[in-house]
Scaffold this motif. Structure first.
Motif, mmCIF file in Angstrom:
data_model
loop_
_atom_site.group_PDB
_atom_site.id
_atom_site.type_symbol
_atom_site.label_atom_id
_atom_site.label_comp_id
_atom_site.label_asym_id
_atom_site.label_seq_id
_atom_site.Cartn_x
_atom_site.Cartn_y
_atom_site.Cartn_z
ATOM 1 N N PRO A 32 -67.916 -27.996 72.588
ATOM 2 C CA PRO A 32 -68.341 -26.597 72.401
ATOM 3 C C PRO A 32 -67.168 -25.672 72.080
ATOM 4 C CG PRO A 32 -69.421 -27.557 74.310
ATOM 5 C CD PRO A 32 -68.368 -28.538 73.890
ATOM 6 N N GLN A 33 -66.020 -25.893 72.723
ATOM 7 C CA GLN A 33 -64.851 -25.030 72.469
ATOM 8 C C GLN A 33 -64.309 -25.258 71.068
ATOM 9 O OE1 GLN A 33 -61.944 -25.415 75.590
ATOM 10 N NE2 GLN A 33 -63.509 -25.506 77.208
ATOM 11 N N ARG A 34 -64.294 -26.527 70.634
ATOM 12 C CA ARG A 34 -63.819 -26.816 69.270
ATOM 13 C C ARG A 34 -64.764 -26.216 68.238
ATOM 14 N NH1 ARG A 34 -62.098 -31.859 71.550
ATOM 15 N NH2 ARG A 34 -64.158 -32.790 71.147
ATOM 16 N N HIS A 35 -66.058 -26.280 68.495
ATOM 17 C CA HIS A 35 -67.041 -25.713 67.571
ATOM 18 C C HIS A 35 -66.889 -24.195 67.482
ATOM 19 C CE1 HIS A 35 -70.705 -25.376 65.265
ATOM 20 N NE2 HIS A 35 -71.225 -24.530 66.183
ATOM 21 N N GLU A 36 -66.695 -23.557 68.628
ATOM 22 C CA GLU A 36 -66.521 -22.089 68.658
ATOM 23 C C GLU A 36 -65.254 -21.683 67.908
ATOM 24 O OE1 GLU A 36 -66.063 -18.469 71.934
ATOM 25 O OE2 GLU A 36 -66.331 -20.558 72.596
ATOM 26 N N LEU A 37 -64.162 -22.452 68.102
ATOM 27 C CA LEU A 37 -62.901 -22.158 67.410
ATOM 28 C C LEU A 37 -63.048 -22.345 65.903
ATOM 29 C CD1 LEU A 37 -59.889 -21.486 67.523
ATOM 30 C CD2 LEU A 37 -59.425 -23.921 67.895
ATOM 31 N N ALA A 38 -63.779 -23.371 65.473
ATOM 32 C CA ALA A 38 -63.982 -23.601 64.051
ATOM 33 C C ALA A 38 -64.764 -22.463 63.411
ATOM 34 C CB ALA A 38 -64.705 -24.930 63.843
ATOM 35 N N LEU A 39 -65.776 -21.918 64.149
ATOM 36 C CA LEU A 39 -66.560 -20.792 63.624
ATOM 37 C C LEU A 39 -65.699 -19.541 63.475
ATOM 38 C CD1 LEU A 39 -69.923 -21.229 65.612
ATOM 39 C CD2 LEU A 39 -69.487 -21.749 63.193
ATOM 40 N N LYS A 40 -64.845 -19.296 64.443
ATOM 41 C CA LYS A 40 -63.971 -18.127 64.378
ATOM 42 C C LYS A 40 -62.976 -18.243 63.223
ATOM 43 C CE LYS A 40 -64.185 -16.830 69.253
ATOM 44 N NZ LYS A 40 -63.424 -16.624 70.502
#
Length: 237
Positions: free
Chosen positions: A17-25
Protein backbone atom coordinates in the motif's frame (compact mmCIF):
# COMPACT_ATOMS: atom_id res chain seq x y z
CA UNK A 1 26.99 -7.22 -4.22
CA UNK A 2 25.80 -8.94 -1.07
CA UNK A 3 22.54 -7.09 -0.35
CA UNK A 4 20.13 -8.15 2.40
CA UNK A 5 16.77 -9.27 0.95
CA UNK A 6 13.93 -10.31 3.23
CA UNK A 7 12.63 -13.83 2.62
CA UNK A 8 9.41 -13.07 4.55
CA UNK A 9 6.71 -12.68 1.85
CA UNK A 10 4.20 -11.29 4.32
CA UNK A 11 6.58 -8.46 5.25
CA UNK A 12 7.02 -7.57 1.58
CA UNK A 13 3.27 -7.53 0.96
CA UNK A 14 2.66 -5.28 3.97
CA UNK A 15 4.58 -2.50 2.18
CA UNK A 16 2.53 -2.71 -1.03
CA UNK A 17 0.00 0.00 0.00
CA UNK A 18 2.82 2.46 0.79
CA UNK A 19 4.59 1.74 -2.50
CA UNK A 20 1.32 2.18 -4.39
CA UNK A 21 0.61 5.50 -2.64
CA UNK A 22 4.16 6.74 -3.40
CA UNK A 23 3.83 5.76 -7.07
CA UNK A 24 0.55 7.73 -7.34
CA UNK A 25 2.12 10.82 -5.81
CA UNK A 26 5.12 10.65 -8.19
CA UNK A 27 2.78 10.27 -11.17
CA UNK A 28 0.75 13.29 -10.03
CA UNK A 29 3.97 15.28 -9.51
CA UNK A 30 5.24 14.47 -13.02
CA UNK A 31 1.82 15.26 -14.57
CA UNK A 32 2.11 18.79 -13.15
CA UNK A 33 5.49 19.29 -14.86
CA UNK A 34 7.69 18.05 -12.08
CA UNK A 35 11.01 16.38 -12.86
CA UNK A 36 12.46 13.61 -10.71
CA UNK A 37 16.27 13.80 -10.55
CA UNK A 38 18.50 10.90 -9.56
CA UNK A 39 21.25 11.97 -7.14
CA UNK A 40 24.33 9.71 -6.82
CA UNK A 41 24.87 8.46 -3.28
CA UNK A 42 28.33 8.68 -1.71
CA UNK A 43 29.71 8.35 1.80
CA UNK A 44 32.26 11.11 1.40
CA UNK A 45 33.56 13.54 -1.21
CA UNK A 46 37.24 12.60 -1.03
CA UNK A 47 37.15 9.39 1.03
CA UNK A 48 34.77 6.81 -0.50
CA UNK A 49 33.68 4.13 1.94
CA UNK A 50 32.44 0.59 1.61
CA UNK A 51 28.67 0.19 1.72
CA UNK A 52 27.22 -3.36 1.64
CA UNK A 53 30.60 -4.67 0.46
CA UNK A 54 30.58 -2.21 -2.47
CA UNK A 55 32.89 0.78 -2.75
CA UNK A 56 30.90 3.85 -3.73
CA UNK A 57 32.96 6.44 -5.62
CA UNK A 58 32.53 10.16 -4.85
CA UNK A 59 29.93 12.01 -6.83
CA UNK A 60 31.48 13.21 -10.09
CA UNK A 61 29.05 16.09 -10.28
CA UNK A 62 29.95 17.27 -6.79
CA UNK A 63 33.70 17.05 -7.45
CA UNK A 64 33.44 19.12 -10.63
CA UNK A 65 31.38 21.70 -8.77
CA UNK A 66 34.12 22.00 -6.12
CA UNK A 67 36.89 22.77 -8.61
CA UNK A 68 38.09 26.35 -8.64
CA UNK A 69 37.30 28.32 -11.75
CA UNK A 70 40.79 29.16 -13.07
CA UNK A 71 39.36 31.68 -15.52
CA UNK A 72 38.49 34.02 -12.65
CA UNK A 73 41.50 36.05 -11.53
CA UNK A 74 41.61 38.24 -8.47
CA UNK A 75 42.21 41.87 -9.27
CA UNK A 76 45.26 43.37 -7.57
CA UNK A 77 44.88 46.47 -5.47
CA UNK A 78 46.23 49.79 -6.85
CA UNK A 79 48.89 49.73 -4.14
CA UNK A 80 50.11 46.27 -5.21
CA UNK A 81 50.18 47.30 -8.87
CA UNK A 82 52.17 50.43 -8.05
CA UNK A 83 54.61 48.41 -5.93
CA UNK A 84 55.22 45.90 -8.74
CA UNK A 85 55.71 48.71 -11.26
CA UNK A 86 58.32 50.28 -8.97
CA UNK A 87 60.15 46.96 -8.62
CA UNK A 88 59.99 46.43 -12.38
CA UNK A 89 61.79 49.72 -13.00
CA UNK A 90 64.55 48.66 -10.61
CA UNK A 91 64.81 45.23 -12.22
CA UNK A 92 65.69 46.75 -15.58
CA UNK A 93 69.06 47.80 -14.15
CA UNK A 94 69.95 44.15 -13.45
CA UNK A 95 69.89 42.88 -17.02
CA UNK A 96 73.60 42.00 -16.97
CA UNK A 97 73.87 40.98 -13.32
CA UNK A 98 70.99 38.52 -13.52
CA UNK A 99 67.92 37.68 -11.47
CA UNK A 100 69.88 36.27 -8.51
CA UNK A 101 71.72 39.54 -7.95
CA UNK A 102 68.50 41.49 -8.45
CA UNK A 103 66.59 39.42 -5.91
CA UNK A 104 69.43 39.65 -3.39
CA UNK A 105 69.88 43.41 -3.61
CA UNK A 106 66.16 44.26 -3.81
CA UNK A 107 65.35 41.88 -0.93
CA UNK A 108 62.77 39.86 -2.84
CA UNK A 109 62.61 36.20 -3.84
CA UNK A 110 63.88 35.10 -7.25
CA UNK A 111 60.41 33.69 -7.94
CA UNK A 112 58.80 37.10 -7.46
CA UNK A 113 61.55 38.81 -9.45
CA UNK A 114 60.98 36.43 -12.37
CA UNK A 115 57.20 36.87 -12.10
CA UNK A 116 57.37 40.67 -12.24
CA UNK A 117 59.99 40.58 -14.99
CA UNK A 118 57.75 38.35 -17.11
CA UNK A 119 54.81 40.72 -16.65
CA UNK A 120 56.83 43.75 -17.78
CA UNK A 121 58.80 42.01 -20.51
CA UNK A 122 62.15 42.20 -18.70
CA UNK A 123 64.77 39.59 -19.61
CA UNK A 124 67.82 38.84 -17.50
CA UNK A 125 71.19 37.77 -18.80
CA UNK A 126 72.22 34.24 -17.91
CA UNK A 127 75.05 33.47 -15.50
CA UNK A 128 77.49 32.98 -18.37
CA UNK A 129 77.44 36.70 -19.19
CA UNK A 130 80.71 38.63 -18.81
CA UNK A 131 79.42 40.70 -15.89
CA UNK A 132 78.27 37.56 -14.04
CA UNK A 133 81.61 35.81 -14.57
CA UNK A 134 83.52 38.84 -13.32
CA UNK A 135 81.29 38.99 -10.26
CA UNK A 136 81.94 35.31 -9.53
CA UNK A 137 85.71 35.61 -10.07
CA UNK A 138 85.84 38.50 -7.61
CA UNK A 139 84.39 36.20 -4.95
CA UNK A 140 86.97 33.43 -5.44
CA UNK A 141 89.89 34.95 -3.45
CA UNK A 142 87.50 36.12 -0.75
CA UNK A 143 85.98 32.66 -0.33
CA UNK A 144 89.46 31.06 -0.33
CA UNK A 145 90.58 33.44 2.43
CA UNK A 146 87.50 32.67 4.52
CA UNK A 147 88.05 28.92 4.10
CA UNK A 148 91.61 29.35 5.39
CA UNK A 149 90.29 31.48 8.23
CA UNK A 150 88.06 28.55 9.23
CA UNK A 151 84.64 30.14 8.89
CA UNK A 152 81.53 28.05 8.43
CA UNK A 153 79.44 28.36 5.26
CA UNK A 154 76.81 30.42 7.09
CA UNK A 155 79.49 32.76 8.38
CA UNK A 156 80.93 33.13 4.87
CA UNK A 157 77.51 34.00 3.45
CA UNK A 158 77.00 36.62 6.14
CA UNK A 159 80.47 38.10 5.57
CA UNK A 160 80.12 38.23 1.77
CA UNK A 161 76.39 39.07 1.73
CA UNK A 162 75.58 36.20 -0.62
CA UNK A 163 73.31 33.17 -0.47
CA UNK A 164 74.34 29.57 0.22
CA UNK A 165 73.56 28.61 -3.41
CA UNK A 166 75.90 31.28 -4.78
CA UNK A 167 78.64 30.31 -2.34
CA UNK A 168 78.51 26.62 -3.31
CA UNK A 169 78.29 27.37 -7.03
CA UNK A 170 81.32 29.66 -7.08
CA UNK A 171 83.32 27.33 -4.86
CA UNK A 172 82.47 24.28 -6.95
CA UNK A 173 83.27 25.97 -10.26
CA UNK A 174 86.67 27.13 -8.99
CA UNK A 175 87.87 24.05 -7.13
CA UNK A 176 87.37 25.41 -3.62
CA UNK A 177 86.46 22.84 -0.99
CA UNK A 178 84.86 23.56 2.36
CA UNK A 179 86.22 21.91 5.49
CA UNK A 180 84.79 21.29 8.89
CA UNK A 181 86.05 22.98 12.02
CA UNK A 182 87.86 19.78 13.00
CA UNK A 183 89.63 19.57 9.63
CA UNK A 184 90.56 23.24 9.85
CA UNK A 185 92.13 22.70 13.29
CA UNK A 186 94.15 19.78 11.92
CA UNK A 187 95.36 21.95 9.04
CA UNK A 188 96.58 24.63 11.44
CA UNK A 189 98.58 22.06 13.41
CA UNK A 190 100.11 20.70 10.19
CA UNK A 191 100.99 24.20 8.99
CA UNK A 192 103.01 24.88 12.15
CA UNK A 193 104.81 21.54 11.84
CA UNK A 194 105.51 22.15 8.14
CA UNK A 195 107.15 25.47 8.96
CA UNK A 196 109.24 23.87 11.71
CA UNK A 197 110.46 21.06 9.42
CA UNK A 198 111.19 23.58 6.67
CA UNK A 199 113.34 25.63 9.04
CA UNK A 200 115.65 22.67 9.78
CA UNK A 201 116.40 22.36 6.05
CA UNK A 202 114.29 19.36 5.02
CA UNK A 203 112.95 18.96 1.52
CA UNK A 204 109.22 18.85 0.75
CA UNK A 205 109.38 15.12 0.15
CA UNK A 206 111.07 14.55 3.50
CA UNK A 207 108.55 16.82 5.18
CA UNK A 208 105.64 14.78 3.79
CA UNK A 209 107.27 11.56 4.97
CA UNK A 210 107.90 12.88 8.49
CA UNK A 211 104.33 14.14 8.81
CA UNK A 212 102.99 10.92 7.24
CA UNK A 213 100.75 12.84 4.84
CA UNK A 214 100.18 12.67 1.11
CA UNK A 215 102.47 15.03 -0.85
CA UNK A 216 99.34 16.52 -2.46
CA UNK A 217 98.09 17.51 1.00
CA UNK A 218 101.44 19.18 1.66
CA UNK A 219 101.25 21.10 -1.61
CA UNK A 220 97.68 22.19 -0.83
CA UNK A 221 98.66 23.54 2.58
CA UNK A 222 101.71 25.31 1.16
CA UNK A 223 99.56 26.99 -1.48
CA UNK A 224 96.55 27.84 0.71
CA UNK A 225 98.55 29.19 3.65
CA UNK A 226 101.22 30.75 1.41
CA UNK A 227 104.08 28.97 3.17
CA UNK A 228 107.51 29.96 1.87
CA UNK A 229 108.82 26.45 1.28
CA UNK A 230 111.14 26.49 -1.76
CA UNK A 231 111.86 23.31 -3.67
CA UNK A 232 115.28 21.96 -2.74
CA UNK A 233 117.33 19.19 -4.29
CA UNK A 234 118.70 16.73 -1.69
CA UNK A 235 122.39 17.43 -1.05
CA UNK A 236 122.25 20.98 -2.42
CA UNK A 237 123.98 23.66 -0.40
Amino acid sequence: MNAYISTDLNMVKELDPQRHELALKMEEFENHGGVVQKIPVGRGLFSPMTFNSETIAPSTMTMHAKKRDLSVKLRKSPKAVASEAEIAEKLRAYHEKGVVAAARELHISTRRANHIAAQYGIKFACRVSLAARQEDLALVPQIRALIIEGLTQDQMCARLHIGRTTLKRVAGQNGLKFRSQADHSKDLVLVERIKAIRDIGCTRAACARQLDINPKVLLRLIAEYEIDFPVRTPGAA
